[in-house]
Design an enzyme around this catalytic site. Structure first.
Site, PDB file in Angstrom:
ATOM      1  N   ASN A   5      -5.808 -12.986   8.622  1.00 10.82           N
ATOM      2  CA  ASN A   5      -6.119 -11.564   8.716  1.00 10.82           C
ATOM      3  C   ASN A   5      -5.039 -10.952   9.612  1.00 10.82           C
ATOM      4  OD1 ASN A   5      -7.056  -9.046   9.292  1.00 10.82           O
ATOM      5  ND2 ASN A   5      -9.028  -9.701  10.157  1.00 10.82           N
ATOM      6  N   GLY A  51      -0.701 -12.120   2.161  1.00 12.41           N
ATOM      7  CA  GLY A  51      -1.164 -11.272   1.057  1.00 12.41           C
ATOM      8  C   GLY A  51      -0.804 -11.920  -0.267  1.00 12.41           C
ATOM      9  N   TYR A 108      -1.008   6.163   2.078  1.00  9.31           N
ATOM     10  CA  TYR A 108      -0.167   5.035   1.667  1.00  9.31           C
ATOM     11  C   TYR A 108       1.304   5.408   1.808  1.00  9.31           C
ATOM     12  CZ  TYR A 108       2.017   1.625  -1.467  1.00  9.31           C
ATOM     13  OH  TYR A 108       2.820   0.659  -2.014  1.00  9.31           O
ATOM     14  N   GLY A 130      -2.337 -11.000  -4.031  1.00 10.91           N
ATOM     15  CA  GLY A 130      -2.165  -9.703  -4.680  1.00 10.91           C
ATOM     16  C   GLY A 130      -1.241  -9.753  -5.884  1.00 10.91           C
ATOM     17  N   GLN A 131      -0.945  -8.559  -6.402  1.00 11.45           N
ATOM     18  CA  GLN A 131      -0.153  -8.461  -7.634  1.00 11.45           C
ATOM     19  C   GLN A 131       1.249  -9.043  -7.443  1.00 11.45           C
ATOM     20  OE1 GLN A 131       1.028  -4.539  -8.862  1.00 11.45           O
ATOM     21  NE2 GLN A 131       1.181  -5.092 -11.024  1.00 11.45           N
ATOM     22  N   ASP A 183      -3.831 -15.409   2.788  1.00 14.63           N
ATOM     23  CA  ASP A 183      -4.526 -14.183   2.398  1.00 14.63           C
ATOM     24  C   ASP A 183      -5.829 -14.112   3.184  1.00 14.63           C
ATOM     25  OD1 ASP A 183      -4.072 -12.272  -0.324  1.00 14.63           O
ATOM     26  OD2 ASP A 183      -6.086 -12.198   0.540  1.00 14.63           O
ATOM     27  N   ILE A 184      -6.416 -12.923   3.205  1.00 14.72           N
ATOM     28  CA  ILE A 184      -7.719 -12.779   3.871  1.00 14.72           C
ATOM     29  C   ILE A 184      -8.842 -13.306   2.965  1.00 14.72           C
ATOM     30  CG2 ILE A 184      -8.199 -10.414   3.068  1.00 14.72           C
ATOM     31  CD1 ILE A 184      -9.172  -9.829   5.962  1.00 14.72           C
ATOM     32  N   LYS A 213       4.034   3.869   4.464  1.00 13.84           N
ATOM     33  CA  LYS A 213       5.249   3.170   4.026  1.00 13.84           C
ATOM     34  C   LYS A 213       6.499   3.793   4.663  1.00 13.84           C
ATOM     35  CE  LYS A 213       3.721  -0.183   1.485  1.00 13.84           C
ATOM     36  NZ  LYS A 213       3.906  -1.569   1.950  1.00 13.84           N
TER      37      LYS A 213
HETATM   38  N1  SER Z   1       2.424   1.221  -7.312  1.00 13.97           N
HETATM   39  C1  SER Z   1       1.929   1.677  -6.052  1.00 13.97           C
HETATM   40  C2  SER Z   1       0.787   2.574  -6.198  1.00 13.97           C
HETATM   41  O1  SER Z   1       0.611   3.112  -7.260  1.00 13.97           O
HETATM   42  C3  SER Z   1       3.001   2.406  -5.349  1.00 13.97           C
HETATM   43  O2  SER Z   1       3.742   1.571  -4.566  1.00 13.97           O
HETATM   44  O3  SER Z   1       0.096   2.775  -5.249  1.00 13.97           O
END
Ligand code: SER
Length: 316
Positions: free
Chosen positions: A53, A9, A143, A12-13, A35-36, A147
């Site tokens: 992946n 990944g 999400y 990403g950010q 990354d994918i 987690k």
């Molecule tokens: N910053 C993330 C979000 O807003 C939370 O981990 O989804």
């Protein structure tokens, strides 16, 4: 012995910044970005890259076989806002992807695994202020509960298989090198881009919505500090609370106005991300991180704002 580090990944950010930081520490060839999707130029040209992946077990197994990583960072995930639009996909990626990586880490005797958790593990019945490490947790986003379940799996693999898994409950992350990927805290990055480009910003969160946030320099330093800490000092194998800095959109806008005096903020109504933000903590107690691995925050709100605008203005 030198490390072989696999970052999954990497586009990403967090990944964009972490790959650069790890390559500076360990040498470019030791850090395999994956990354994918096609990587950004900087990632592609500063060291090795693999398409991965995490849902494709054969593909992932091949990458573990080829590189025999001593450390793995699994950053591939669907975040809170996008997760509500694609709940089943978010659950599958966030959960099945994690279990694949944990299984291969055991099989290939990977020395350390990092997996990010989030303040999203807390829910409407968790204490809102100085939310403690251990409390009621009733996350109501896919999400958030992916987690929370992921934290349980990490601790389980540590206890059951001795896998050295480490994790942080990141606050909302703010950085200038990469865009956020569909979360509820994204406003706190977008606001800087719009302030520089247009001098105004419409926030999708209300004026007084306080959330815990953290500047990316601190988040990367926290991650690397945790990964370097002696295993015996770590009392938490689910994920560590990390407080960062708590502020509202109004407070952030006021800080930006000190540097861009004409900056204006307005607030939209009825954005679905508001309900998500309202279910999360306003501030976090991170005393375990201070005690176990000597964590100290460096960037407060003014320091972060100055640094963000300073760097961003050169690239947009
Ligand atoms: N910053 C993330 C979000 O807003 C939370 O981990 O989804």
């Amino acid at each position: 012995m030198s490390e072989k580090i696999l970052v999954i990944g990497a586009n990403g950010q967090i990944g964009t910044e972490l790959v650069t930081a790890l390559r500076n520490i360990h040498g470019a060839e030791q850090v395999i970005a994956s990354d994918i999707n096609n990587p950004a130029y900087a990632i592609r040209h500063s060291g090795p890259f693999e398409f991965v992946n995490v849902l494709d077990k054969d593909n992932l197994h091949h990458i573990f076989t080829k590189h025999q990583p001593s450390q793995v960072y699994l950053l591939a995930a669907i975040l809170s806002a996008v997760g509500e639009q694609k709940p089943k996909m978010a659950w599958d990626l966030n959960m099945t992807g994690l279990i694949h990586v944990l299984d291969f880490a055991v099989e290939f005797k990977t020395e350390k695994v990092f997996w990010p958790s989030s303040i999203a593990v807390f829910g409407p019945h968790s204490p809102k202020e100085n939310t403690p490490q251990y409390c009621v947790m009733d996350p109501n986003t896919v999400y958030g509960f992916s987690k929370l379940a992921g934290e349980r799996w990490c601790e389980y693999y540590y206890t059951k298989y001795g896998l050295d898994v480490r994790s942080i409950r990141y606050p909302g992350l703010i950085g200038w090198r990469a865009s956020p990927g569909g979360g509820t805290t994204d406003y706190a990055v977008h606001i800087f881009h719009e302030a520089l480009k247009k001098g105004r910003y419409e926030s999708f969160l209300s004026a007084d919505t306080a959330l815990p946030m953290m500047y990316m320099e601190d988040a990367i330093r926290a991650t690397i500090t945790l990964m370097n800490a002696p295993a015996e000092t770590l009392s938490i194998r689910s994920a560590y609370n990390l407080a960062g800095i708590s502020f509202t959109p109004t407070q952030l806008a006021d800080e930006i106005k000190k540097i861009i005096p004409g900056f204006e903020i307005s607030y939209s109504k009825n954005d679905p991300r508001q309900a998500i933000a309202d279910s999360w903590p306003k501030s976090i107690d991170d005393s375990y991180a201070h005690k176990d691995w000597d964590w100290q925050l460096e960037y407060d709100l003014p320091a972060m704002t100055i640094d963000m605008l300073e760097n961003l203005k050169n690239i947009i």
